[in-house]
Design an enzyme around this catalytic site. Structure first.
Site, PDB file in Angstrom:
ATOM      1  N   CYS A 380       0.847  -1.435  -0.030  1.00 22.03           N
ATOM      2  CA  CYS A 380      -0.027   0.064  -0.217  1.00 22.03           C
ATOM      3  C   CYS A 380       1.001   1.318   0.023  1.00 22.03           C
ATOM      4  O   CYS A 380       1.560   1.673  -0.887  1.00 22.03           O
ATOM      5  CB  CYS A 380      -1.067  -0.025   1.208  1.00 22.03           C
ATOM      6  SG  CYS A 380      -2.345   1.040   1.040  1.00 22.03           S
ATOM      7  N   HIS A 519      -3.368  -5.396  -0.034  1.00 30.05           N
ATOM      8  CA  HIS A 519      -2.890  -5.880   1.344  1.00 30.05           C
ATOM      9  C   HIS A 519      -2.974  -7.533   1.349  1.00 30.05           C
ATOM     10  O   HIS A 519      -3.879  -8.152   1.928  1.00 30.05           O
ATOM     11  CB  HIS A 519      -3.857  -5.370   2.676  1.00 30.05           C
ATOM     12  CG  HIS A 519      -3.697  -4.013   2.836  1.00 30.05           C
ATOM     13  ND1 HIS A 519      -2.415  -3.613   3.578  1.00 30.05           N
ATOM     14  CD2 HIS A 519      -4.058  -2.972   2.321  1.00 30.05           C
ATOM     15  CE1 HIS A 519      -2.729  -2.105   3.840  1.00 30.05           C
ATOM     16  NE2 HIS A 519      -3.647  -1.938   2.892  1.00 30.05           N
ATOM     17  N   GLU A 521      -1.279  -9.581   3.231  1.00 32.61           N
ATOM     18  CA  GLU A 521      -1.151 -10.020   4.471  1.00 32.61           C
ATOM     19  C   GLU A 521      -2.653 -10.531   4.950  1.00 32.61           C
ATOM     20  O   GLU A 521      -2.635 -11.399   5.892  1.00 32.61           O
ATOM     21  CB  GLU A 521      -0.561  -9.328   5.406  1.00 32.61           C
ATOM     22  CG  GLU A 521      -1.530  -7.976   5.863  1.00 32.61           C
ATOM     23  CD  GLU A 521      -1.195  -6.905   5.037  1.00 32.61           C
ATOM     24  OE1 GLU A 521      -1.464  -5.827   5.282  1.00 32.61           O
ATOM     25  OE2 GLU A 521      -0.842  -7.007   3.962  1.00 32.61           O
TER      26      GLU A 521
END
Length: 547
Positions: A380, A519, A521
């Site tokens: 990001c 994102h 993750e």
């Protein structure tokens, strides 16, 4: 029809209700049941989206674009069940819904009260999707006795009475403090917590007790007697080296059996715990170690980057290595040279964030990784800083910067290679935003598709050219700078399907340098590490062998 497990907490917060809920969900799955986990938060924010990471830790984003509590990340990581907007609610959302209905006249002129209107709204939320799974686990945030939590406790008390007998149980998580001076575990705080819970009409069926030491049999019997639970329903929750030991540890303590006994499910299916045994083996028997620097600006609170830390751990499991994470404050590099602080690391990760503070330090971290051939993953804002670094130091745009920082400062100072995203496409519909819009829920949120360039590093990492990832941002790399940057070797290797929004950049002449606008993750799990994190750690292992 689902059976309901309500998880409450007492004595102090942050004992691990979310982790206990997630581990229990994983154990029920191991026995062949389907589960869904929910979080009911008593705070008055509509959602955590506008809270500082220092207040609340990270914001976990679902595929359908909800900004939720970080516990939903635990739920997904342990069960693999994708969370939805309907799996997280707060007092703020509840009261907003009730007041909207009152303004519309839905209550036919009645006086609006906490009981029944607010509690009915909470019960309606709990019922959503109850016919889809075998077990619904609902965690109540905060601790018993909190003023703002009372409507939630009353709602789940009513809910258990509305359902047929035996369809709802209550699990209460408390602390057994160790008093060093007297050398004993004290049960009194737990007794008082259960007394408080019973005073509002809820009797726990299962007691989970967090402690630093093993609970002696005498204390277990005392807890069972004074808290009115069965002795085999007093479950010890000891501190663990890794959260991923929790399913096996709770199973060994008999948590899943106690829950099934409370529902009178007998005989219960035997659990298949091979997945968690493999996870534990990978954690405890690594074949090496790599050092990864996370250069961020919320480094004082590790919960601010919870999913990133866990995804790196998953990447380590995929490569059978231990990932030693070290937190580096990005602001440090605005005063000092980055090199002495970053030398010796095998990889550098720059995470997301908001605002200008610390960004010049993140740019220096990206420059260090680029010029020293160190694996770099920018997420990001971390991708945007890598683009600004490339624009300034390689493409000759010395004044490159982000519109976000100019908006924050109230004056134009930068050439905006990063611009405020005013419109985009979601589900074939155009969404428009203005910089003056309300902050809550107005970003590009949730799952979006991206198309990867054939032959690129990311296409190789993913093993495909069409992906779907979760977003949370309102600023974007400006496509008009693409040709200038690609001429210098920064490849725009991932784009939105309409070709208007850059999703991924990578240096074509670098061993491993990737920036992503989304994102990744948020979708990583211990038993299914995200490919980007798995390959990032693999690249770190390669670097460690060269050092």
């Amino acid at each position: 029809m689902a059976r309901f497990i309500f998880i409450t907490g007492g004595v102090v917060s942050s004992l691990g209700k979310g982790l206990a809920s997630a581990a229990l969900g994983a154990l029920l799955q191991a026995r062949g049941y389907t589960v869904r986990l929910r979080k009911l938060d008593p705070y008055l924010n509509v959602d955590p989206g506008t809270m500082s990471p220092f207040e609340h830790g990270e914001v976990f984003v679902t595929d359908d674009g909800a900004e939720t509590d970080l516990d939903l990340g635990h739920y997904e990581r342990f069960t693999g069940v994708a969370a939805r907007a309907t799996d997280s609610i707060s007092s703020g959302r509840v009261y907003s819904n009730v007041l909207e209905k009152e303004r519309r006249g839905d209550y036919l002129g009645k006086t609006i009260q906490v009981i029944p209107h607010v509690t009915n709204e909470i019960k309606d939320f709990i019922r959503i999707g109850e016919d889809e799974v075998d077990f619904m686990l609902c965690e109540i945030g905060g601790t018993v006795g909190d003023i703002e939590g009372l409507p939630f406790f009353e709602a789940i008390r009513q809910f258990s009475q509305d359902k047929p007998r035996g369809q709802c149980i209550f699990m209460h998580l408390t602390l057994l403090p160790w008093i060093a001076a007297s050398g004993e575990l004290k049960t009194k705080p737990t007794q008082h917590s259960v007394k408080e819970l019973r005073s509002i009409g809820i009797a726990p069926d299962v007691l989970v007790c967090r402690s630093e030491r093993p609970i002696p049999q005498k204390e277990r019997e005392k807890l069972a007697l004074f808290c009115n639970v069965r002795p085999d329903s007093v479950i010890a929750a000891m501190d663990l080296k890794s959260i991923y030991e929790a399913p096996l540890a709770y199973h060994k303590e008999g948590l899943d059996q106690a829950v099934l006994d409370a529902f009178q499910i007998s005989p219960a299916p035997k659990p298949d715990l091979r997945v968690w045994e493999d996870v534990a083996d990978r954690i405890h028997n690594p074949e090496g170690e790599v050092r990864v620097a996370i250069v961020g600006k919320y480094t004082q609170l590790e919960d601010a980057y919870k999913s990133i830390a866990e995804a790196l751990t998953h990447g380590g499991m995929a490569n059978r290595v231990k990932v030693r994470i070290e937190w580096v404050d990005a602001e440090l590099f605005e005063r000092e040279d980055a090199a002495p602080h970053l030398e010796g690391f095998h990889a550098i990760l720059v995470p997301g964030g908001f605002g200008e503070r610390g960004t010049e330090g993140k740019i220096k971290a990206a420059e260090f990784a680029r010029t020293r051939n160190i694996p770099y993953l920018g997420i990001c804002l971390g991708m945007q800083m890598a683009v600004i670094e490339a624009a300034r130091n390689v493409a000759g745009l010395t004044n490159a910067g982000s519109q976000e920082f100019d908006h924050e400062a109230g004056k134009e100072r930068f050439e905006p290679v990063i611009f405020h995203l005013k419109e985009w496409i979601k589900d074939n519909q155009k969404i428009a935003r203005d910089v003056l819009d309300d902050k809550g829920g107005t970003m590009r949120l949730g799952a979006y598709n991206a198309t990867l360039q054939d032959g690129s590093k990311v296409a190789e990492v993913y093993g495909k050219t069409a992906i779907e990832e979760r977003h949370r941002h309102r600023y974007e790399v400006d496509i008009k700078y693409r040709d200038k940057l690609e001429k210098e070797g920064l490849c725009f290797s991932g784009m939105s399907p309409d070709g208007r929004l850059p999703e991924i950049v990578e240096w074509s002449d670098h061993p491993w340098f990737i920036g992503v606008q989304f994102h990744p993750e948020l979708k990583s799990k211990p038993f299914a590490p995200h490919p980007l994190f798995a390959d990032f750690v693999r690249a770190a292992v390669d670097t460690s062998r060269l050092v």
